[in-house]
Design an enzyme around this catalytic site. Structure first.
Site, PDB file in Angstrom:
ATOM      1  N   ASP A  14      61.399   0.798  54.444  1.00 41.14           N
ATOM      2  CA  ASP A  14      61.063  -0.350  53.600  1.00 41.14           C
ATOM      3  C   ASP A  14      61.502  -0.166  52.155  1.00 41.14           C
ATOM      4  O   ASP A  14      62.151  -1.035  51.579  1.00 41.14           O
ATOM      5  CB  ASP A  14      59.551  -0.624  53.637  1.00 41.14           C
ATOM      6  CG  ASP A  14      59.124  -1.276  54.942  1.00 41.14           C
ATOM      7  OD1 ASP A  14      60.012  -1.764  55.676  1.00 41.14           O
ATOM      8  OD2 ASP A  14      57.915  -1.281  55.238  1.00 41.14           O
ATOM      9  N   ARG A  95      47.329   6.691  44.740  1.00 39.53           N
ATOM     10  CA  ARG A  95      48.011   5.598  44.038  1.00 39.53           C
ATOM     11  C   ARG A  95      47.979   5.766  42.521  1.00 39.53           C
ATOM     12  O   ARG A  95      49.003   5.579  41.862  1.00 39.53           O
ATOM     13  CB  ARG A  95      47.454   4.231  44.450  1.00 39.53           C
ATOM     14  CG  ARG A  95      47.533   3.924  45.936  1.00 39.53           C
ATOM     15  CD  ARG A  95      48.887   4.215  46.550  1.00 39.53           C
ATOM     16  NE  ARG A  95      48.884   4.013  47.991  1.00 39.53           N
ATOM     17  CZ  ARG A  95      49.613   4.681  48.867  1.00 39.53           C
ATOM     18  NH1 ARG A  95      50.416   5.658  48.457  1.00 39.53           N
ATOM     19  NH2 ARG A  95      49.562   4.418  50.143  1.00 39.53           N
ATOM     20  N   ASP A 124      46.539  -1.241  48.728  1.00 37.12           N
ATOM     21  CA  ASP A 124      47.435  -0.466  47.869  1.00 37.12           C
ATOM     22  C   ASP A 124      48.173  -1.324  46.850  1.00 37.12           C
ATOM     23  O   ASP A 124      48.440  -0.878  45.735  1.00 37.12           O
ATOM     24  CB  ASP A 124      48.413   0.345  48.728  1.00 37.12           C
ATOM     25  CG  ASP A 124      47.711   1.507  49.420  1.00 37.12           C
ATOM     26  OD1 ASP A 124      46.759   2.052  48.810  1.00 37.12           O
ATOM     27  OD2 ASP A 124      48.087   1.866  50.542  1.00 37.12           O
ATOM     28  N   SER A 175      51.325   2.565  61.091  1.00 37.54           N
ATOM     29  CA  SER A 175      51.549   2.663  59.657  1.00 37.54           C
ATOM     30  C   SER A 175      50.776   3.882  59.181  1.00 37.54           C
ATOM     31  O   SER A 175      49.558   3.965  59.343  1.00 37.54           O
ATOM     32  CB  SER A 175      51.038   1.392  58.976  1.00 37.54           C
ATOM     33  OG  SER A 175      50.857   1.652  57.608  1.00 37.54           O
TER      34      SER A 175
HETATM   35  N1  ARG Z   1      42.810   1.803  54.405  1.00 37.66           N
HETATM   36  C1  ARG Z   1      43.139   2.896  53.560  1.00 37.66           C
HETATM   37  C2  ARG Z   1      42.941   2.524  52.119  1.00 37.66           C
HETATM   38  O1  ARG Z   1      42.947   1.382  51.795  1.00 37.66           O
HETATM   39  C3  ARG Z   1      44.523   3.444  53.819  1.00 37.66           C
HETATM   40  C4  ARG Z   1      45.661   2.555  53.436  1.00 37.66           C
HETATM   41  C5  ARG Z   1      47.014   3.053  53.840  1.00 37.66           C
HETATM   42  N2  ARG Z   1      47.012   3.277  55.237  1.00 37.66           N
HETATM   43  C6  ARG Z   1      48.041   3.266  56.068  1.00 37.66           C
HETATM   44  N3  ARG Z   1      47.811   3.626  57.285  1.00 37.66           N
HETATM   45  N4  ARG Z   1      49.235   2.934  55.685  1.00 37.66           N
HETATM   46  O2  ARG Z   1      42.789   3.379  51.296  1.00 37.66           O
END
Ligand code: ARG
Length: 402
Positions: A14, A95, A124, A175
Site C-alpha cells: 500500500d 503511532r 490509526d 491485516s
Molecule cells: N485495533 C488496534 C488499535 O487500534 C490495532 C490496529 C492495527 N491493527 C492491524 N491489525 N492492522 O490499536
C-alpha cells in the site's frame, strides 16, 4: 517550487503504491520515511532502497527502537496501560513515535503535507493526524487509501503497470501491525467473531497448551522502570525483547478482543504481547506493595484514562501530558524485585521484595510480633460506620412508599 509530501512508509504494497499515486494526484515530490519500532522483517536499508525504486525523491529510515522502548513503552508500563482492561496499546503506542519522525522530516525538507496509508475505518488515521496537528499544526494530512479511494486491487494493478518492486505473490489474508510491544492481527476469517483464532496467527508466542518446563524470572524495577532481569542490568529495550522471548516461549500474552474503536464500530482483533503482559503484571504487583492505598486507588482511574487517551490518538494532548506527570510521580517508590513463574500462558507472581515496601510484617502478622493495636479497631469502626447508621435510622423511621 514543487510541493513536498512526507509519507509514512512501511515498505509494504500500500505505501509503496502511495508514493507514485501521491505524485500522480498532487504533482508533489514524495519523501518516504520509515521508522523501525521493532516490527522485525526486512532491514531498513532494503526498505529505503525500495522507496527510492518506487519513485520517492528521498527516503529516510530511523532506528527508533530504543526511543520507542524508553519513551513510549515505559510510560505505558508505568500506567499499566490496558485498553478495555486487556489490550496493551501496541499499535496506539507506535503511532506517536512515527508521527514525531514524520514531523521532524517535514520540517527538515520543508514539506507542506504528511501522508499515511491508513484506511478511513480505523484508529490509526486519527493517531497520525491528531498527532501531526499537535506537533506541527500547519502541516496538511492526506491518506490516499482513504481520500482517493485506492482499493487493494487497484494498488496491485498500479504496482504491476509501473513495475514496482513489491512482491504481491502471496496475499496475506490478515491485516497485521507489529512492533516491540506486541502484534495485532485482524480481518480475514476473524471477522466472524465466533471463529476461534488458529495457531498460525501467532508468531510472538508458542502454544500455551503445549507441555514444557516453566520458566522463573526476577524482574527489578527502579521507579517503575524495568532495570534488571535475574540480576542482570538491562535497558528498557533489552527488558522488552528478553521478556518477549521468555514469556513468548511460555505462551503468555495472547489476547482475543472485540474492542470499541474510536470511529464508533466494534472490531475483533487478536493480539499477542508476551513481554508487555508479563511486565505489566509484575509492575502492577510491585505497585500493590509500594504504593500508598489512596494513591493506588486513584491511580487506577488515571491509568484507565491514560490508556483511553493514547488509544484515541491523543498522545500529545495537554491532558495526557498532565497525567504523565501524575503517573511519574506515583511511580517514584515503585522499586524492587518481582519473581514470576511463566508457564501455560500465564505470568504468575510468586514473590516480591522492596526497600520501599509498605508491607509491614509486624502489622500484618497474626503470630507473635504483632504490633497492631486491635483495641483501636472498635472505635474506628464506630465512627467509620456512623454516617450509614444515622441514615439507616432515618430510613427506618420513614418507610419507603410502595
Ligand atoms: N485495533 C488496534 C488499535 O487500534 C490495532 C490496529 C492495527 N491493527 C492491524 N491489525 N492492522 O490499536
Amino acid at each position: 517550487m514543487t510541493e513536498k509530501v512526507v509519507l509514512a512508509y512501511s515498505g509494504g504494497l500500500d505505501t509503496s503504491v502511495c508514493i507514485g499515486w501521491i505524485a500522480e494526484q498532487t504533482g508533489a515530490e514524495v519523501i518516504a520515511v520509515a521508522v523501525d519500532v521493532g516490527q522485525g522483517g526486512e532491514d531498513l536499508e532494503a526498505i529505503r532502497r525500495r522507496a527510492l525504486a518506487c519513485g520517492a525523491v528521498e527516503a529516510e529510515v530511523a532506528d527508533a527502537r530504543d526511543e520507542f522502548a524508553t519513551d513510549y513503552c515505559v510510560p505505558a508500563l508505568k500506567a499499566n496501560a490496558l485498553y478495555q482492561d486487556r489490550y496493551p496499546l501496541v499499535s496506539a503506542l507506535s503511532r506517536p513515535v512515527i508521527v514525531k519522525h514524520l514531523a521532524a522530516a517535514a520540517k527538515k525538507h520543508g514539506a507542506s503535507t504528511v501522508a499515511h496509508g491508513c484506511t478511513g475505518k480505523g484508529n490509526d488515521q486519527v493517531r497520525f493526524e491528531a498527532g501531526i496537528a499537535s506537533l506541527a499544526p500547519d502541516l496538511k494530512c492526506i491518506a490516499p487509501v482513504r481520500d482517493y479511494g485506492m482499493t487493494r486491487d487497484e494498488a496491485i494493478a498500479f504496482a504491476e503497470v509501473n513495475g514496482l518492486p513489491v512482491g504481491t505473490t502471496k496475499a496475506n489474508p490478515y491485516s497485521i501491525d507489529q512492533n516491540l510491544w506486541g502484534k495485532a492481527v485482524e480481518t480475514g476469517f476473524l471477522e466472524d467473531i465466533w471463529n476461534g483464532p488458529v495457531e498460525d496467527l501467532y508468531s510472538y508466542t508458542q502454544d500455551p497448551a503445549a507441555p514444557r518446563e516453566p520458566d522463573e524470572v526476577v524482574i527489578t524495577f527502579t521507579s517503575g522502570v524495568p532495570t534488571a532481569l535475574d540480576g542482570r542490568p538491562v535497558t528498557p529495550l533489552e527488558a522488552v525483547l528478553e521478556m518477549n522471548r521468555r514469556a513468548g516461549e511460555q505462551g503468555v500474552g495472547r489476547i482475543d478482543l472485540v474492542e470499541d474503536r474510536l470511529v464508533g464500530i466494534k472490531s475483533r482483533e487478536v493480539y499477542e504481547a508476551p513481554g508487555a503482559i508479563a511486565l505489566i503484571t509484575a509492575h502492577q504487583e510491585l505497585e500493590n506493595v509500594t504504593m500508598e492505598r489512596d494513591l493506588a486507588r486513584f491511580k487506577k482511574g488515571v491509568d484507565r484514562r491514560w490508556g483511553e487517551l493514547v488509544y484515541d490518538g491523543l498522545w500529545f494532548s495537554p491532558l495526557k501530558r498532565a497525567l504523565d506527570g501524575f503517573v511519574d510521580d506515583a511511580n517514584e517508590h515503585v522499586s524492587g524485585d518481582v519473581r514470576m513463574t511463566l508457564h501455560g500462558g500465564r505470568a504468575v507472581v510468586t514473590g516480591r521484595r522492596s526497600g520501599e515496601s509498605l508491607y509491614d510484617f509486624n502489622l500484618a502478622t497474626y503470630d507473635t510480633g504483632d504490633v497492631f493495636d486491635q483495641t483501636l479497631a472498635k472505635g474506628f469502626i464506630e465512627l467509620f460506620g456512623l454516617p450509614s447508621k444515622i441514615a439507616a435510622k432515618r430510613d427506618l423511621a420513614t418507610p419507603r412508599q410502595l
